[in-house]
Design a protein around this motif. Structure first.
Motif, PDB file in Angstrom:
ATOM      1  N   GLY A  19       0.882  -1.247   0.090  1.00 32.46           N
ATOM      2  CA  GLY A  19      -0.099  -0.009  -0.126  1.00 32.46           C
ATOM      3  C   GLY A  19       0.969   1.285   0.054  1.00 32.46           C
ATOM      4  N   LYS A  20       0.533   1.940   0.901  1.00 31.94           N
ATOM      5  CA  LYS A  20       1.266   3.462   0.726  1.00 31.94           C
ATOM      6  C   LYS A  20       2.250   3.512   2.084  1.00 31.94           C
ATOM      7  CE  LYS A  20      -2.278   6.292  -1.416  1.00 31.94           C
ATOM      8  NZ  LYS A  20      -3.214   7.447  -1.433  1.00 31.94           N
ATOM      9  N   ALA A  21       3.603   3.780   1.823  1.00 27.77           N
ATOM     10  CA  ALA A  21       4.559   3.736   2.644  1.00 27.77           C
ATOM     11  C   ALA A  21       4.109   4.784   3.808  1.00 27.77           C
ATOM     12  CB  ALA A  21       6.010   4.081   2.278  1.00 27.77           C
ATOM     13  N   LEU A  33      -2.846  19.502   1.445  1.00 33.45           N
ATOM     14  CA  LEU A  33      -3.060  18.651   0.133  1.00 33.45           C
ATOM     15  C   LEU A  33      -4.406  18.128   0.273  1.00 33.45           C
ATOM     16  CD1 LEU A  33       0.204  17.522  -1.173  1.00 33.45           C
ATOM     17  CD2 LEU A  33      -0.836  19.656  -2.081  1.00 33.45           C
ATOM     18  N   ASP A  34      -5.207  17.686  -0.956  1.00 31.69           N
ATOM     19  CA  ASP A  34      -6.238  16.875  -0.797  1.00 31.69           C
ATOM     20  C   ASP A  34      -5.771  15.600  -0.865  1.00 31.69           C
ATOM     21  OD1 ASP A  34      -8.434  15.449  -1.209  1.00 31.69           O
ATOM     22  OD2 ASP A  34      -9.063  15.952  -3.233  1.00 31.69           O
ATOM     23  N   GLU A  35      -5.664  14.827   0.225  1.00 30.36           N
ATOM     24  CA  GLU A  35      -5.080  13.401   0.444  1.00 30.36           C
ATOM     25  C   GLU A  35      -5.789  12.328   0.708  1.00 30.36           C
ATOM     26  OE1 GLU A  35      -2.037  14.431   3.303  1.00 30.36           O
ATOM     27  OE2 GLU A  35      -0.246  14.719   1.825  1.00 30.36           O
ATOM     28  N   THR A  36      -6.808  12.161  -0.140  1.00 34.17           N
ATOM     29  CA  THR A  36      -7.876  11.176  -0.166  1.00 34.17           C
ATOM     30  C   THR A  36      -7.204   9.816  -0.600  1.00 34.17           C
ATOM     31  OG1 THR A  36      -8.504  11.225  -2.119  1.00 34.17           O
ATOM     32  CG2 THR A  36      -9.863  12.495  -0.380  1.00 34.17           C
ATOM     33  N   TYR A  37      -7.457   8.773   0.384  1.00 33.63           N
ATOM     34  CA  TYR A  37      -6.550   7.364  -0.342  1.00 33.63           C
ATOM     35  C   TYR A  37      -6.678   7.115  -1.607  1.00 33.63           C
ATOM     36  CZ  TYR A  37      -4.175   3.084   1.013  1.00 33.63           C
ATOM     37  OH  TYR A  37      -3.379   2.177   0.891  1.00 33.63           O
ATOM     38  N   ALA A  38      -7.895   7.509  -2.283  1.00 32.53           N
ATOM     39  CA  ALA A  38      -7.835   6.980  -3.697  1.00 32.53           C
ATOM     40  C   ALA A  38      -6.905   7.420  -4.618  1.00 32.53           C
ATOM     41  CB  ALA A  38      -9.214   7.424  -4.110  1.00 32.53           C
ATOM     42  N   GLN A  39      -6.445   8.780  -4.186  1.00 33.33           N
ATOM     43  CA  GLN A  39      -5.660   9.529  -5.089  1.00 33.33           C
ATOM     44  C   GLN A  39      -4.081   8.598  -4.934  1.00 33.33           C
ATOM     45  OE1 GLN A  39      -5.401  13.559  -3.130  1.00 33.33           O
ATOM     46  NE2 GLN A  39      -5.830  14.232  -5.313  1.00 33.33           N
ATOM     47  N   VAL A  40      -3.408   8.574  -6.257  1.00 31.23           N
ATOM     48  CA  VAL A  40      -2.222   7.821  -6.158  1.00 31.23           C
ATOM     49  C   VAL A  40      -0.840   8.660  -5.602  1.00 31.23           C
ATOM     50  CG1 VAL A  40      -0.691   6.776  -7.632  1.00 31.23           C
ATOM     51  CG2 VAL A  40      -3.067   6.831  -8.221  1.00 31.23           C
ATOM     52  N   SER A  41      -0.335   7.865  -4.634  1.00 32.33           N
ATOM     53  CA  SER A  41       0.866   8.445  -4.023  1.00 32.33           C
ATOM     54  C   SER A  41       1.653   7.362  -3.544  1.00 32.33           C
ATOM     55  CB  SER A  41       0.601   9.684  -2.964  1.00 32.33           C
ATOM     56  OG  SER A  41      -0.076   8.981  -2.119  1.00 32.33           O
ATOM     57  N   LEU A  42       2.932   7.517  -3.068  1.00 32.67           N
ATOM     58  CA  LEU A  42       3.764   6.412  -2.829  1.00 32.67           C
ATOM     59  C   LEU A  42       3.663   6.226  -1.322  1.00 32.67           C
ATOM     60  CD1 LEU A  42       7.146   6.424  -4.902  1.00 32.67           C
ATOM     61  CD2 LEU A  42       4.636   5.630  -5.537  1.00 32.67           C
ATOM     62  N   GLY A  43       3.230   7.569  -0.606  1.00 33.49           N
ATOM     63  CA  GLY A  43       3.283   7.385   1.148  1.00 33.49           C
ATOM     64  C   GLY A  43       2.053   7.862   1.419  1.00 33.49           C
ATOM     65  N   ARG A  44       1.891   8.005   2.958  1.00 31.08           N
ATOM     66  CA  ARG A  44       0.901   8.604   3.629  1.00 31.08           C
ATOM     67  C   ARG A  44       1.430   9.203   4.726  1.00 31.08           C
ATOM     68  NH1 ARG A  44      -3.410   4.016   5.201  1.00 31.08           N
ATOM     69  NH2 ARG A  44      -4.228   5.778   6.594  1.00 31.08           N
TER      70      ARG A  44
END
Length: 409
Positions: A136-138, A156-167
């Motif tokens: 998942g997300k680091a 930032l708009d950081e909903t889980y559905a948005q693609v990113s490498l970390g949280r």
């Protein structure tokens, strides 16, 4: 007939036993329903309904395992990912995955970005690619390697559905909650950012990240779910902090020293160097879209990486194959063999991408060997991979990649 077994026989092959670094000559590998059923010698098995692959003296090895990938990182500018449609990112990721499979990788461990959806798409055959073991997300502290906010940006708009490498998560309660959330989403492992990084905009390579109490809490959550923790770490100090608190898998490790390597050996930790990433970033990173303001960080870790590999090899620390490539640099996935070859002999190089990596991801009884009962994830090579120079030119010797008993050409 529906329900009938699918049988394939690889005839007249040299089977490579990666554990003993020996060749079993003139063998016939019988594959049934995606598993290796038998490895026979003598006459070719008389199975009328079987499909046949004539190895003609070629060398059968396990499918390769890359233990450090980011399959969603189609661009070298990682800050671009959250701004894209997840559906677009998935389409670009499908291209990345196809390339990995064509290079002989039948399993990959994603350590930031991939999640259950893309892994399921591969499992169901919707995307052609290697099997994905995802985390998942680091998990990253604020201002850490997984925080890609610029200095002047607070939210930032950081909903889980948005693609990113970390949280981002801070404090014991938040890190436990984040780890539990990734476990809920089916993670095979939990990734933490315990050290500064190259691609992150506001931290330093030398900065420790997460308190030791936070690291221990994440390790505890993973252990309760029978999972393990993967840690992004460069410096000896950060590696030691991670290992002392139960981290199983150290990623990169470029700035290791002898004392910390000894600590890793005693703890049973694995090292996954990623030399190909740093070489690629140094050579083509800027032109590939990697932010120019972060290129200076590369010099701090580029030349030290091979020394860390040598220290770990001499101490007997198990090393897995990893690449950490992003954007157009994914094409260099096989370069890691060449970059390690000056200090690691061929048999150990091959194990790093097969049996050692399988042990790291806790699938040593399913993949990483050519043995009856194992998954039929295989590569057929035209040359002996135990000979010097063959792995360094892997692509030119690769004749077939087989995943789950199916030829992927």
């Amino acid at each position: 007939m529906k329900g009938q077994s699918v049988i394939t026989v690889i005839e007249n092959a040299n089977v490579v036993d990666v554990s003993s670094a020996t060749i079993l000559p003139d063998r016939h590998v019988v594959v049934e329903d995606g598993l290796i059923k038998a490895i026979e010698e003598g006459k070719v098995p008389a199975i009328p309904e079987a499909q046949r692959i004539a190895a003609n003296g070629g060398f059968v090895i396990p499918g390769l395992i890359d233990a450090h990938v980011h399959v969603t990182a189609y661009t070298a500018n990682l800050g671009e990912l959250p701004q894209q449609s997840p559906m677009y990112v998935a389409a670009r990721s499908a291209q990345v995955l196809r390339g990995m499979l064509k290079r002989g990788f039948t399993t990959v461990r994603d350590v930031g970005g991939a999640e259950f959806g893309i892994a399921r798409a591969v499992e169901e055959g919707l995307f052609a690619g290697p099997r994905i073991l995802y985390g998942g997300k680091a998990l990253s502290p604020s201002g850490g390697h997984g925080d890609h906010r610029a200095m002047g940006v607070d939210r930032l708009d950081e909903t889980y559905a948005q693609v990113s490498l970390g949280r981002r998560c801070d404090g014991l309660d938040e890190v436990r909650r984040a780890a539990r959330d990734e476990i809920r989403r089916g993670a095979h492992h939990i990734k933490i950012m315990a050290n500064g990084g190259i691609s992150s905009p506001t931290d330093r390579i030398t900065s420790d990240q997460f308190s030791e109490d936070e690291i221990a809490a994440i390790v505890n959550e993973a252990a309760m779910a029978d999972l393990y923790v993967v840690s992004h770490t460069y410096t000896a100090r950060s590696v030691a902090r991670a290992v002392r608190n139960g981290v199983r898998s150290i990623e990169h490790g470029n700035l290791l020293d002898e004392e910390t390597v000894a600590l890793m050996k005693k703890a049973g930790s694995f090292l996954t160097p990623t030399l190909s990433c740093f070489r690629a970033l140094a050579e083509v990173g800027a032109e590939s879209g990697f932010p120019k303001d972060r290129m200076d960080k590369i010099r701090l870790v580029l030349d030290s990486g091979i020394r860390a590999v040598e220290l770990a090899y001499r101490a007997g620390v198990p090393m897995a194959y990893g690449t950490d490539l992003i954007g157009p640099m994914h094409d260099r996935q096989l370069h890691e063999f060449q970059l390690r070859s000056d200090v690691v002999p061929p048999a150990n190089l091959l194990r790093s991408a097969t049996s050692t990596a399988a042990e790291l991801v806790r699938l040593e009884n399913e993949i990483g060997h050519v043995r009856p009962g194992y998954r039929a994830d295989l590569n057929l090579l035209a040359a002996n991979p135990l000979d010097k120079g063959v792995l360094e030119n892997f692509a030119s010797h690769l004749r077939h990649t087989i995943k789950g008993g199916v030829v992927q050409d």
